[in-house]
Motif scaffolding. Structure first.
Motif, PDB file in Angstrom:
ATOM      1  N   GLY A   1       0.806  -1.206   0.000  1.00 35.29           N
ATOM      2  CA  GLY A   1       0.000   0.000   0.000  1.00 35.29           C
ATOM      3  C   GLY A   1       0.839   1.256   0.000  1.00 35.29           C
ATOM      4  N   CYS A   2       0.158   2.399   0.080  1.00 37.09           N
ATOM      5  CA  CYS A   2       0.805   3.708   0.100  1.00 37.09           C
ATOM      6  C   CYS A   2       0.602   4.344   1.469  1.00 37.09           C
ATOM      7  CB  CYS A   2       0.197   4.603  -0.978  1.00 37.09           C
ATOM      8  SG  CYS A   2       0.413   3.958  -2.641  1.00 37.09           S
ATOM      9  N   TYR A   3       1.633   5.063   1.943  1.00 38.59           N
ATOM     10  CA  TYR A   3       1.604   5.655   3.280  1.00 38.59           C
ATOM     11  C   TYR A   3       2.124   7.079   3.230  1.00 38.59           C
ATOM     12  CZ  TYR A   3       1.071   0.769   4.435  1.00 38.59           C
ATOM     13  OH  TYR A   3       0.612  -0.524   4.486  1.00 38.59           O
ATOM     14  N   ALA A   4       1.607   7.916   4.128  1.00 31.55           N
ATOM     15  CA  ALA A   4       1.997   9.319   4.175  1.00 31.55           C
ATOM     16  C   ALA A   4       3.399   9.503   4.745  1.00 31.55           C
ATOM     17  CB  ALA A   4       0.989  10.117   4.998  1.00 31.55           C
ATOM     18  N   THR A   5       3.807   8.658   5.693  1.00 34.36           N
ATOM     19  CA  THR A   5       5.126   8.798   6.298  1.00 34.36           C
ATOM     20  C   THR A   5       5.917   7.508   6.147  1.00 34.36           C
ATOM     21  OG1 THR A   5       4.428   8.028   8.480  1.00 34.36           O
ATOM     22  CG2 THR A   5       4.224  10.398   8.035  1.00 34.36           C
ATOM     23  N   LEU A   6       7.226   7.653   6.148  1.00 34.05           N
ATOM     24  CA  LEU A   6       8.099   6.492   6.036  1.00 34.05           C
ATOM     25  C   LEU A   6       7.922   5.562   7.231  1.00 34.05           C
ATOM     26  CD1 LEU A   6      10.321   5.011   4.504  1.00 34.05           C
ATOM     27  CD2 LEU A   6      11.989   6.448   5.682  1.00 34.05           C
ATOM     28  N   SER A   7       7.755   6.122   8.421  1.00 29.01           N
ATOM     29  CA  SER A   7       7.607   5.274   9.607  1.00 29.01           C
ATOM     30  C   SER A   7       6.312   4.453   9.553  1.00 29.01           C
ATOM     31  CB  SER A   7       7.675   6.099  10.885  1.00 29.01           C
ATOM     32  OG  SER A   7       6.632   7.046  10.914  1.00 29.01           O
ATOM     33  N   ASP A   8       5.215   5.041   9.064  1.00 27.63           N
ATOM     34  CA  ASP A   8       3.973   4.273   8.902  1.00 27.63           C
ATOM     35  C   ASP A   8       4.175   3.122   7.924  1.00 27.63           C
ATOM     36  OD1 ASP A   8       2.550   5.858  10.660  1.00 27.63           O
ATOM     37  OD2 ASP A   8       1.579   7.050   9.082  1.00 27.63           O
ATOM     38  N   CYS A   9       4.867   3.409   6.836  1.00 28.02           N
ATOM     39  CA  CYS A   9       5.127   2.385   5.839  1.00 28.02           C
ATOM     40  C   CYS A   9       5.976   1.255   6.414  1.00 28.02           C
ATOM     41  CB  CYS A   9       5.814   2.995   4.621  1.00 28.02           C
ATOM     42  SG  CYS A   9       6.106   1.832   3.290  1.00 28.02           S
ATOM     43  N   GLU A  10       7.051   1.611   7.109  1.00 24.39           N
ATOM     44  CA  GLU A  10       7.931   0.588   7.671  1.00 24.39           C
ATOM     45  C   GLU A  10       7.222  -0.252   8.726  1.00 24.39           C
ATOM     46  OE1 GLU A  10      11.349   2.799   8.896  1.00 24.39           O
ATOM     47  OE2 GLU A  10      12.226   2.725   6.892  1.00 24.39           O
ATOM     48  N   ASN A  11       6.344   0.356   9.505  1.00 21.05           N
ATOM     49  CA  ASN A  11       5.600  -0.390  10.513  1.00 21.05           C
ATOM     50  C   ASN A  11       4.637  -1.394   9.888  1.00 21.05           C
ATOM     51  OD1 ASN A  11       6.841   0.922  12.638  1.00 21.05           O
ATOM     52  ND2 ASN A  11       5.259   2.495  12.785  1.00 21.05           N
ATOM     53  N   ASN A  12       4.063  -1.034   8.747  1.00 20.87           N
ATOM     54  CA  ASN A  12       3.066  -1.895   8.111  1.00 20.87           C
ATOM     55  C   ASN A  12       3.638  -2.817   7.039  1.00 20.87           C
ATOM     56  OD1 ASN A  12       0.518  -1.012   9.364  1.00 20.87           O
ATOM     57  ND2 ASN A  12       1.105   0.968   8.511  1.00 20.87           N
ATOM     58  N   GLU A  13       4.801  -2.500   6.504  1.00 23.20           N
ATOM     59  CA  GLU A  13       5.365  -3.271   5.402  1.00 23.20           C
ATOM     60  C   GLU A  13       6.710  -3.917   5.741  1.00 23.20           C
ATOM     61  OE1 GLU A  13       3.702  -3.850   2.716  1.00 23.20           O
ATOM     62  OE2 GLU A  13       2.115  -2.352   2.889  1.00 23.20           O
ATOM     63  N   SER A  14       7.007  -4.086   6.971  1.00 21.65           N
ATOM     64  CA  SER A  14       8.234  -4.767   7.428  1.00 21.65           C
ATOM     65  C   SER A  14       9.519  -4.096   6.944  1.00 21.65           C
ATOM     66  CB  SER A  14       8.233  -6.228   6.994  1.00 21.65           C
ATOM     67  OG  SER A  14       7.097  -6.890   7.503  1.00 21.65           O
ATOM     68  N   GLY A  15       9.501  -2.784   6.811  1.00 15.07           N
ATOM     69  CA  GLY A  15      10.708  -2.049   6.482  1.00 15.07           C
ATOM     70  C   GLY A  15      11.167  -2.129   5.045  1.00 15.07           C
ATOM     71  N   ASN A  16      10.321  -2.543   4.126  1.00 20.47           N
ATOM     72  CA  ASN A  16      10.701  -2.644   2.721  1.00 20.47           C
ATOM     73  C   ASN A  16      10.194  -1.461   1.903  1.00 20.47           C
ATOM     74  OD1 ASN A  16      11.920  -5.168   3.137  1.00 20.47           O
ATOM     75  ND2 ASN A  16       9.943  -6.172   3.001  1.00 20.47           N
ATOM     76  N   CYS A  17      10.255  -0.271   2.444  1.00 22.29           N
ATOM     77  CA  CYS A  17       9.615   0.884   1.826  1.00 22.29           C
ATOM     78  C   CYS A  17      10.557   1.699   0.950  1.00 22.29           C
ATOM     79  CB  CYS A  17       9.057   1.794   2.908  1.00 22.29           C
ATOM     80  SG  CYS A  17       7.807   0.965   3.878  1.00 22.29           S
ATOM     81  N   VAL A  18       9.975   2.274  -0.092  1.00 22.15           N
ATOM     82  CA  VAL A  18      10.678   3.162  -1.006  1.00 22.15           C
ATOM     83  C   VAL A  18       9.725   4.281  -1.397  1.00 22.15           C
ATOM     84  CG1 VAL A  18      12.205   1.392  -1.939  1.00 22.15           C
ATOM     85  CG2 VAL A  18      10.002   1.790  -3.005  1.00 22.15           C
ATOM     86  N   ILE A  19      10.250   5.311  -2.043  1.00 26.98           N
ATOM     87  CA  ILE A  19       9.392   6.338  -2.614  1.00 26.98           C
ATOM     88  C   ILE A  19       8.672   5.695  -3.791  1.00 26.98           C
ATOM     89  CG2 ILE A  19       9.313   8.574  -3.786  1.00 26.98           C
ATOM     90  CD1 ILE A  19      10.068   8.848  -0.893  1.00 26.98           C
ATOM     91  N   CYS A  20       7.364   5.789  -3.782  1.00 26.53           N
ATOM     92  CA  CYS A  20       6.556   5.013  -4.728  1.00 26.53           C
ATOM     93  C   CYS A  20       5.652   5.921  -5.549  1.00 26.53           C
ATOM     94  CB  CYS A  20       5.758   3.987  -3.949  1.00 26.53           C
ATOM     95  SG  CYS A  20       4.926   2.778  -4.952  1.00 26.53           S
TER      96      CYS A  20
END
Length: 65
Positions: free
Chosen positions: A45-64
């Protein structure tokens, strides 16, 4: 001929493995996230903050975007 086919398949396997393992998550890009939620994962999914993304996606986040 059998040895040539085996070598070719082995080479294809090595190249495929190398391509998959050489991706650096910080350099990967994905598309589809809006400007107000730019962080996400390739299949997530898409998230407003990097920390929200990392919490929900197990730290595999990038600018998307």
């Amino acid at each position: 001929m059998k040895k040539t086919i085996t070598n070719l398949l082995f080479l294809i396997g090595i190249l495929s493995f190398t391509a998959l393992m050489s991706c650096d998550e910080d350099l990967e890009n994905c598309t589809g996230c809006p400007d107000d939620a730019p962080y996400g994962t390739i299949d997530g999914g898409c998230y407003a903050t990097l920390s929200d993304c990392e919490n929900n996606e197990s730290g595999n986040c990038v600018i998307c975007q």
